[in-house]
Scaffold this active site. Structure first.
Site, PDB file in Angstrom:
ATOM      1  CB  THR A  88      -0.924   6.283   8.736  1.00 32.74           C
ATOM      2  OG1 THR A  88      -0.402   7.419   8.029  1.00 32.74           O
ATOM      3  CG2 THR A  88       0.014   5.964   9.892  1.00 32.74           C
ATOM      4  CD  GLN A  89      -0.370   2.700   4.595  1.00 33.79           C
ATOM      5  OE1 GLN A  89      -0.800   2.018   5.526  1.00 33.79           O
ATOM      6  NE2 GLN A  89      -1.167   3.484   3.887  1.00 33.79           N
ATOM      7  CD  GLU A 115      -3.052   0.782   2.299  1.00 36.61           C
ATOM      8  OE1 GLU A 115      -3.952   1.628   2.406  1.00 36.61           O
ATOM      9  OE2 GLU A 115      -2.891  -0.164   3.106  1.00 36.61           O
TER      10      GLU A 115
END
Length: 495
Positions: free
Chosen positions: A207-208, A165
């Site tokens: 969250t990335q 992702e």
């Protein structure tokens, strides 16, 4: 007299021959292939809170094995994410029908059977797979059954890892900003001589952060090497599960129910009923889950609008006390220093946009972000409604989201006074939404073979250049002869 006529006709004939030769060069003489029709690909982004369908298209003549992909159309699926159908798996498949019917119309009929169709599920399904693998499998089986009923080339439905992702979001951002490749004014694809931007995504459940670095990446799990458009890239990436917007709100709510009588992150004057099942069924709140509670029980909770207590509540979500590497972000996760430009999208964008557009406050430094967050958290429910009544469903949570974003960026990722201004909070780049789906499609075009193209004729490039120069020389000689004749004729007339 005849000699004069010949002197005029000869250069004219040479000039005509040169022009004719130039025109003849436009007639192809060697096998080349006619560019094929566009190819299409469909990606279903099955997020934690909703599903979106993106249809992409690209020409089959790929640039260094990676397609030049653009967004053709999109469709938002009604209802929640597919993970919300854990107790009704067939409903997950049915929810996709309207958008899939749109895809039948958007993709040319002759391309249906060769158009790849993918579904990628993100953190919502990762969480469901943790709590109930059987339910997760049932949901994926349901959407697979639905997708196989359509005339496209279905390539599978799978749960993406957090690393996938993050990396695909980074690819999307840099592709849209033309950092990999761009179409030059001379009609050729060129590679700009500039660096890449880091990408930060704040979804519903995770969250990335992903960025290119020349520093040593001490944890191999955070290092990814990519090959795109003939270039190699080495990036750092990490995904924090349970740190997406929706899960953060649940974790804060669980902490409030355990420690306070009111919610310090909700505005004064706001009150609502909370269903305990909605708070405690998530694996992200398992540490705060009471041993015995009624799933169907509701409790009434009001807001106290206390920025100091809200900051403390959010701070408890981060662990900065331990690090086995030379440096960490939080929760003992290695991270090299952030550097260069960054783009922050999804809930990052919506939160900061609310501070800037609705609250009309500047957010260009850590101090300004902190001050804007404090001002928001001091705002009463009545005043917030007056500012933006259309956002009523989300208004009460903006204080908590802004406080979390502030601490994540400044204390977590270590964006200081110097590097913070390099963050661009954006929803789109051009007309295309930023997210992982386009990067996913770009990566998968490497697996899709190019079409055969129709044959025509064309001149070999080297021969073409030589002939062009030869005919230009003939024309110039002819013009020179005409000039000499005209000069000679003028001289004789003068005599």
């Amino acid at each position: 007299m005849a000699r004069k006529v010949l002197a005029v006709l000869l250069p004219l004939l040479l000039c005509l021959a040169g022009l004719t030769g130039l025109l003849l060069l436009c007639i192809p003489t060697r096998d080349v292939r006619e560019p094929p029709a566009f190819k299409y690909g469909i990606v279903l982004d099955a997020g934690s809170s909703h599903t979106s369908m993106f249809i992409y298209k690209w020409p089959a003549d790929k640039e260094n094995d990676t397609g030049i992909v653009s967004q053709h159309s999109m469709c938002n699926v009604h209802g929640g994410g597919i993970s919300s159908y854990a107790e009704d798996p067939p409903g997950a498949g049915r929810s996709l029908v309207d958008c899939l019917n749109q895809a039948i119309e958007d993709v040319p009929k002759e391309r249906h059977s060769v158009t790849p169709l993918y579904l990628g599920a993100t953190a919502g399904m990762r969480l469901l797979n943790l709590t109930s693998p059987a339910a997760s499998d049932s949901v994926l089986s349901s959407v697979t059954e639905t997708l196989t009923q359509y005339p496209f080339d279905f390539r599978g439905a799978r749960i993406l890892s957090g690393q996938d992702e993050g990396v695909f979001g980074w690819i999307t951002a840099n592709y849209l900003l033309e950092n990999f490749i761009k179409y030059g004014w001379i009609g050729q694809w060129i590679r700009p001589r500039k660096g890449t931007v880091g990408a930060m995504d704040l979804g519903g459940a995770s969250t990335q952060i992903t960025f290119e670095t020349d520093r040593q990446i001490e944890d191999p799990a955070n290092e990814v090497k990519l090959q795109l458009y003939g270039q190699s890239y080495r990036v750092y990436t990490h995904s924090f599960l349970c740190y997406g917007r929706d899960q953060i709100l649940k974790r804060l709510l669980a902490g409030v129910l355990q420690r306070y009588n009111s919610h310090p992150c909700w505005p004064k004057g706001y009150q609502t009923k909370v269903l305990l099942k909605d708070v405690y069924t998530s694996p992200c709140t398992s540490a705060l889950r009471p041993q015995h509670y009624d799933d169907n029980a509701k409790t009434t909770l009001s807001g106290s609008g206390d920025p100091i207590l809200c900051q403390q509540l959010v701070s408890d979500l981060f662990n900065f006390s331990s690090c086995s590497f030379s440096r960490c972000s939080f929760n003992s996760i290695f991270q090299p220093p952030v550097a260069g430009n960054f783009i922050a999208f999804s809930a990052f964008y919506y939160t900061v946009n609310f501070l800037q557009k609705t609250m009309k406050l500047p957010v260009t430094s850590p101090e300004e972000l902190g001050a804007a967050t404090k001002a928001l958290c001091n705002e009463s429910w009545e005043k917030l409604l007056a500012r933006d009544s259309k956002e009523e469903a989300r208004l009460a949570d903006y204080c908590a989201c802004a406080t979390f974003v502030s601490q994540l960026l400044v204390q977590g990722y270590k964006f200081d006074e110097d590097i913070f201004p390099s963050i661009a909070f954006q929803k789109k780049a051009g007309d295309t939404s930023i997210g992982w789906a386009l990067g996913y499609m770009l990566n998968l075009t490497n697996m899709i073979p190019p079409d055969h193209r129709n044959f025509y004729k064309s001149t070999d490039y080297g021969s073409w250049v030589v002939l062009i120069l030869l005919f230009i020389m003939v024309i110039l000689i002819a013009l020179a002869m005409l000039f000499c004749f005209a000069h000679s004729f003028k001289s004789q007339t003068a005599i």
